[in-house]
Design an enzyme around this catalytic site. Structure first.
Site, PDB file in Angstrom:
ATOM      1  N   CYS A 100       0.836  -1.208   0.000  1.00  0.00           N
ATOM      2  CA  CYS A 100       0.000   0.000   0.000  1.00  0.00           C
ATOM      3  C   CYS A 100       0.868   1.255   0.000  1.00  0.00           C
ATOM      4  O   CYS A 100       0.610   2.203  -0.757  1.00  0.00           O
ATOM      5  CB  CYS A 100      -0.918  -0.003   1.217  1.00  0.00           C
ATOM      6  SG  CYS A 100      -2.044  -1.415   1.278  1.00  0.00           S
ATOM      7  N   SER A 101       1.887   1.276   0.840  1.00  0.00           N
ATOM      8  CA  SER A 101       2.719   2.473   0.980  1.00  0.00           C
ATOM      9  C   SER A 101       3.687   2.647  -0.182  1.00  0.00           C
ATOM     10  O   SER A 101       3.869   3.755  -0.692  1.00  0.00           O
ATOM     11  CB  SER A 101       3.519   2.416   2.286  1.00  0.00           C
ATOM     12  OG  SER A 101       2.655   2.431   3.403  1.00  0.00           O
TER      13      SER A 101
END
Length: 280
Positions: A100-101
């Site tokens: 996600c990051s």
């Protein structure tokens, strides 16, 4: 002086103690004590909302309440947030997770200019985390540095999974708790125009896919507009040519009528002249 037998007995005793100590060292830790309330919750599990039907193209944004983190910003609803303009809602399994990051959210941050060029007004990133975790993630992603642009990426904390469930995008991961399914929804004036759901890595929900979809839609619209304009122009030119032909035909008819009139007048004059002449 100790005998050899006594030495061997002592060595065996020491070895046995070492083995027992090693076993104790690697013995699993006992379950920590829990309060009665915590134990009851632990045994019952966390109750997440039931999933609604999976959102699809043409569906309206859900009218689920949305509480803003800032005190000076009024609470709203999901439908109110996405009710005007073109917005992209990016659902991720969790804040601070590597994919996600490092991939999913970063892809949107790197393509804000391209998304803006394709008509996107807002980008929202949502995870089933509380607002304090999302605020820390906001700081970690340094989102403030992106908010000088027209598109200002914002994070939404779906703490109880209510918003995700309202779109059929909540999954119970057991020990990890409730998580949003990795996905992206494009809303146009409150109506879903694209829904991309991924089982693993971001593909259907990636920024590149969204930009490609919007670009194709724009190009198709431009091509349809150009075709309509060309058809209208051809029809106008055909009508003008038809009117010109009618005008020419009308002119020819008028000229013919004039010639006939002259001939008739000449014949009448000749007849009148013949009657007025006295024979010699």
């Amino acid at each position: 002086r100790r005998s050899f037998a006594a030495t061997m007995v002592m060595a065996k005793v020491v070895l046995a103690l070492l083995v027992m100590g090693s076993a104790a060292a690697f013995k699993p830790m006992a379950t920590p004590r829990l309060s009665r309330r915590t134990a009851a919750l632990y045994m019952a599990g966390v109750a997440y909302p039931e999933n609604a039907e999976r959102i699809k193209v043409g569906d309206a944004a859900p009218a689920v309440g949305l509480t803003k983190a800032e005190d000076d910003v009024d609470d709203t609803t999901v439908s109110g947030l996405f009710g005007k303009g073109t917005s992209v809602l990016v659902n991720v399994p969790g804040a601070f997770t590597p994919t996600c990051s490092n991939t999913h959210v970063t892809g949107y941050l790197e393509n804000l200019a391209g998304l803006e060029a394709e008509g996107v007004d807002n980008v929202y990133i949502m995870a089933v985390n509380d607002r304090f975790v999302m605020k820390a993630w906001d700081d970690s992603l340094e989102l403030d540095s992106f908010r000088e642009a027209k598109i200002k990426p914002e994070l939404i904390a779906d703490g109880a999974g209510t918003i995700s469930a309202s779109m059929g995008l909540l999954v119970d991961k057991g020990d990890m708790g409730g998580r949003a399914i990795r996905s992206a929804v494009v809303f146009k004036d409150g109506v879903a125009k694209y829904v991309g759901v991924d089982a693993g890595q971001p593909e259907a929900s990636s920024a590149e896919t969204i930009m490609g979809m919007l670009k194709k839609e724009r190009e198709d619209a431009e091509a349809a507009k150009a075709a309509a304009e060309a058809e209208a122009k051809a029809a106008a030119e055909a009508a003008a040519a038809e009117a010109k032909a009618a005008e020419v035909l009308e002119g020819e008819v008028d000229q013919k009528q004039a010639l006939i009139g002259i001939a008739v007048a000449a014949a009448a004059a000749y007849a009148a002249y013949g009657q007025s002449v006295t024979p010699m």
